[in-house]
Write an enzyme that holds these catalytic residues in place. Structure first.
Site, PDB file in Angstrom:
ATOM      1  N   CYS A  62     -19.109  -4.406  18.668  1.00 31.30           N
ATOM      2  CA  CYS A  62     -18.266  -4.055  17.500  1.00 31.30           C
ATOM      3  C   CYS A  62     -17.565  -3.705  18.587  1.00 31.30           C
ATOM      4  CB  CYS A  62     -18.432  -3.463  16.712  1.00 31.30           C
ATOM      5  SG  CYS A  62     -19.250  -1.549  17.740  1.00 31.30           S
TER       6      CYS A  62
ATOM      7  N   CYS B  47       0.781  -1.198  -0.120  1.00 37.10           N
ATOM      8  CA  CYS B  47       0.295   0.046  -0.229  1.00 37.10           C
ATOM      9  C   CYS B  47       0.629   1.225  -0.220  1.00 37.10           C
ATOM     10  CB  CYS B  47      -1.040  -0.183   1.498  1.00 37.10           C
ATOM     11  SG  CYS B  47      -2.028   1.824   1.561  1.00 37.10           S
TER      12      CYS B  47
ATOM     13  N   ASP C 287     -26.733  -5.857  19.787  1.00 34.73           N
ATOM     14  CA  ASP C 287     -25.659  -5.015  19.032  1.00 34.73           C
ATOM     15  C   ASP C 287     -25.688  -4.451  18.755  1.00 34.73           C
ATOM     16  OD1 ASP C 287     -23.344  -5.443  16.796  1.00 34.73           O
ATOM     17  OD2 ASP C 287     -25.036  -5.865  15.307  1.00 34.73           O
TER      18      ASP C 287
ATOM     19  N   CYS D 268      -7.084   1.202  -3.270  1.00 33.80           N
ATOM     20  CA  CYS D 268      -6.618   1.296  -1.353  1.00 33.80           C
ATOM     21  C   CYS D 268      -7.702   0.126  -1.791  1.00 33.80           C
ATOM     22  CB  CYS D 268      -8.044   1.931  -1.574  1.00 33.80           C
ATOM     23  SG  CYS D 268      -8.995   1.114   0.398  1.00 33.80           S
TER      24      CYS D 268
ATOM     25  N   CYS E 157      -5.241   2.096   8.054  1.00 35.93           N
ATOM     26  CA  CYS E 157      -4.913   0.469   8.729  1.00 35.93           C
ATOM     27  C   CYS E 157      -4.234   0.665   9.329  1.00 35.93           C
ATOM     28  CB  CYS E 157      -4.477  -0.098   6.978  1.00 35.93           C
ATOM     29  SG  CYS E 157      -5.876  -0.225   5.911  1.00 35.93           S
TER      30      CYS E 157
ATOM     31  N   GLU F 228     -34.899  -0.200  16.787  1.00 33.54           N
ATOM     32  CA  GLU F 228     -34.125   0.287  16.250  1.00 33.54           C
ATOM     33  C   GLU F 228     -34.254   1.767  16.710  1.00 33.54           C
ATOM     34  OE1 GLU F 228     -30.869   0.319  14.460  1.00 33.54           O
ATOM     35  OE2 GLU F 228     -31.190   2.344  14.423  1.00 33.54           O
TER      36      GLU F 228
ATOM     37  N   GLN G  96     -24.183  -3.760   6.443  1.00 33.77           N
ATOM     38  CA  GLN G  96     -22.445  -3.854   6.849  1.00 33.77           C
ATOM     39  C   GLN G  96     -21.396  -3.732   5.912  1.00 33.77           C
ATOM     40  OE1 GLN G  96     -21.490  -4.994   9.812  1.00 33.77           O
ATOM     41  NE2 GLN G  96     -23.987  -5.054  11.331  1.00 33.77           N
TER      42      GLN G  96
HETATM   43  N1  SAH Z   1     -27.179  -5.403  14.052  1.00 34.87           N
HETATM   44  C1  SAH Z   1     -27.059  -4.259  12.808  1.00 34.87           C
HETATM   45  C2  SAH Z   1     -27.059  -2.985  13.385  1.00 34.87           C
HETATM   46  C3  SAH Z   1     -26.070  -3.076  14.343  1.00 34.87           C
HETATM   47  S1  SAH Z   1     -25.102  -1.164  14.722  1.00 34.87           S
HETATM   48  C4  SAH Z   1     -26.373  -4.922  12.044  1.00 34.87           C
HETATM   49  O1  SAH Z   1     -25.848  -5.948  12.000  1.00 34.87           O
HETATM   50  O2  SAH Z   1     -26.182  -4.151  11.193  1.00 34.87           O
HETATM   51  C5  SAH Z   1     -25.792  -0.689  15.555  1.00 34.87           C
HETATM   52  C6  SAH Z   1     -27.560   0.063  15.992  1.00 34.87           C
HETATM   53  O3  SAH Z   1     -27.959   0.691  16.962  1.00 34.87           O
HETATM   54  C7  SAH Z   1     -27.274   1.182  14.684  1.00 34.87           C
HETATM   55  O4  SAH Z   1     -28.304   0.802  13.461  1.00 34.87           O
HETATM   56  C8  SAH Z   1     -27.798   2.604  15.196  1.00 34.87           C
HETATM   57  O5  SAH Z   1     -28.517   3.425  14.909  1.00 34.87           O
HETATM   58  C9  SAH Z   1     -28.461   1.531  16.499  1.00 34.87           C
HETATM   59  N2  SAH Z   1     -29.024   2.278  17.755  1.00 34.87           N
HETATM   60  C10 SAH Z   1     -27.870   2.724  18.043  1.00 34.87           C
HETATM   61  N3  SAH Z   1     -28.126   3.665  19.791  1.00 34.87           N
HETATM   62  C11 SAH Z   1     -29.366   2.992  19.866  1.00 34.87           C
HETATM   63  C12 SAH Z   1     -30.591   2.728  20.891  1.00 34.87           C
HETATM   64  N4  SAH Z   1     -30.752   3.666  22.465  1.00 34.87           N
HETATM   65  N5  SAH Z   1     -31.511   1.988  20.538  1.00 34.87           N
HETATM   66  C13 SAH Z   1     -31.943   1.033  19.776  1.00 34.87           C
HETATM   67  N6  SAH Z   1     -30.662   1.489  18.389  1.00 34.87           N
HETATM   68  C14 SAH Z   1     -29.279   2.195  18.881  1.00 34.87           C
END
Ligand code: SAH
Length: 452
Positions: free
Chosen positions: A407, A71, A380, A156, A80, A332, A282
């Protein structure tokens, strides 16, 4: 900068991938770019409260895991941090990062599986590349770390491999028609960013130009793009996104379709998704599928379960597992994502999924107060982790299984500790999944159950 130079043996890593060692006096030193097992002659550049920060002057003993990254902008670009490690060392680093977080933050000696990893390069299905006037003409590339200066880069390693061809075409097009890149300081000029999305399964590509004011000669741009050879990908959508605001938000609100559709499709774990210009999706579908498969395996579904999928985004986890559950409820906070989730459920004829817009920490206590319960809860959350009220409500609801997808392992370890005080414990090893090879990020997934 101090003139102090010391030889340091590197024995481990910080959570952002810097090498860690000690001076002969026992002080801890962080050295970016250094690999475990190496001895590096290090210049101390900063003295922190509890540690020193160094820079490599010379590698005295080099690790067999060191590679020279193919790179041209590493490490300038800053995207990175660990491209200098081979795949094996990257996996080790991520596993160790997860173990360290559980030990230090969670106070838990968790069992950690080997990191699941996939294609190291060209895995990203979305790229946003700034365009500006550089010293030697129009520059497309990446902002140098901490600056607004562009390091030109057409190759990239993380984005789709055809992007270099599109960059060359864009520069040729702008030169031919005398179209100026946008200048943030003067608010003059036109082209701000090149924005590319791809469907890795569908092989559809969307090419979008983010502009400050209308793009001249749009048909010539379309013709030029359609004449390119993008390998296995074909252009399904050419867009102009108008961003009239000053400042550094990349995308504006107005989308103009120049060619084809205003969206592309992709398929993930058997579900087809419509991806519009702005939709969240994603960025590494191959690794993401592995992460979801692990989460679904840990959920232990038999077809009879009520499932809550909290922080569900556009519902990708909900829709991937709906067939295996009685019903799934996604929650969400972002309204547009909830609308995408509902539309994707309908397009795929998934009838046992519902999506609720709101904060998980408000929606779940309300549903629970109305007498609803889940057998399986999947969370998540974003990097900051779960809200306390939510963790408390989940504990009160006593689901049989709680699958935690994360994450940011630091906040996951913190939340697992809190959950252990609320009567839940880890019931599986923690699996690290490498969704972002080359960077220090890692996703993790684990099962928690009620303490017996
Ligand atoms: N599970 C999904 C997104 C994960 S990212 C996937 O795998 O694609 C985390 C997500 O949580 C984001 O979409 C964000 O908008 C949402 N988020 C953030 N704070 C939140 C809250 N307090 N309640 C509900 N959703 C929330």
């Amino acid at each position: 900068m101090s003139s102090r130079i010391v030889d340091i043996c590197i024995h481990g890593y910080t959570s952002d991938g810097r090498g860690v060692g000690r001076t002969p006096e026992g002080e801890v030193v962080f050295v970016p770019g250094a690999i475990r097992g190496e001895t590096v002659r290090t210049q101390i550049v900063h003295q922190g409260k509890t540690c020193l920060f160094g820079e490599i002057k010379e590698i005295l003993v080099s690790s067999p895991h060191r590679v020279s990254p193919p790179c041209s902008v590493f490490p300038d670009c800053g995207g990175c941090a660990i491209l200098h490690m081979d795949a094996e060392e990257q996996k080790y680093f991520k596993k160790q990062k997860v173990a360290d977080a559980f030990a230090r933050i969670g106070g838990i000696d968790a069992q950690i599986e080997d990191t699941l990893s996939f294609s190291p390069y060209h895995y990203r299905n979305k790229a946003q590349i700034p365009v500006a006037q550089g010293k030697d003409g129009i520059a497309c590339g990446f902002y140098r770390q901490g600056t607004h200066e562009i390091a030109p880069c057409r190759d990239c390693l993380l984005g789709a491999s055809f992007i270099g061809t599109v960059i060359d075409a864009l520069i040729a097009f702008m030169k031919k028609y005398n179209i100026a890149p946008y200048n943030e300081a003067t608010d003059k000029g036109i082209v701000r960013h090149l924005y590319v999305r791809t469907g890795q399964a569908s092989k559809e590509a969307m090419i979008s130009l983010v502009t400050r004011r209308p793009l001249p000669h749009p048909q010539a741009w379309v013709d030029m793009l359609l004449s390119l050879d993008l390998g296995e990908y074909k252009i399904a959508s050419i867009m102009e996104n108008r961003n009239e605001k000053k400042g550094n938000t990349v995308l504006g609100n107005k989308n103009i379709t120049l060619y084809g559709k205003d969206h592309i499709f992709d398929t993930l774990l058997g579900v087809s998704y419509k991806i519009s210009h702005h939709s969240f999706y994603q960025v590494n579908p191959e690794a993401c599928a592995a992460l979801y498969e692990k989460a679904i395996e840990l959920a232990g579904l038999t077809g009879k379960e009520e499932v809550f999928d909290l922080y569900c985004g556009i519902g990708t986890i909900s829709l991937s597992l709906a067939k295996k559950a009685k019903r799934v409820t996604g929650v969400e906070i972002v309204g547009a994502a909830v609308r995408d989730a509902k539309e994707n459920a309908m397009r795929n004829q998934i009838k046992n999924a519902r999506f609720i817009e709101g904060k998980a920490e408000e929606v779940i206590p309300r549903l629970y107060a109305e007498g609803e319960k889940a057998d399986v809860v999947i969370v998540d959350p974003p990097r900051k982790g779960c809200d306390e009220v939510l963790l408390k409500t989940i504990a009160d609801m006593k689901p049989n299984r709680l699958v935690y997808v994360s994450c940011d392992v630091a906040t996951m370890a913190r939340d697992v500790k809190k959950l252990s005080e609320l009567g839940f414990c880890l019931a599986s090893p923690v699996t690290p999944v490498d969704q972002f090879p080359g960077t220090y990020h890692v996703e993790t997934v684990a099962l928690l159950t009620k303490l017996k």
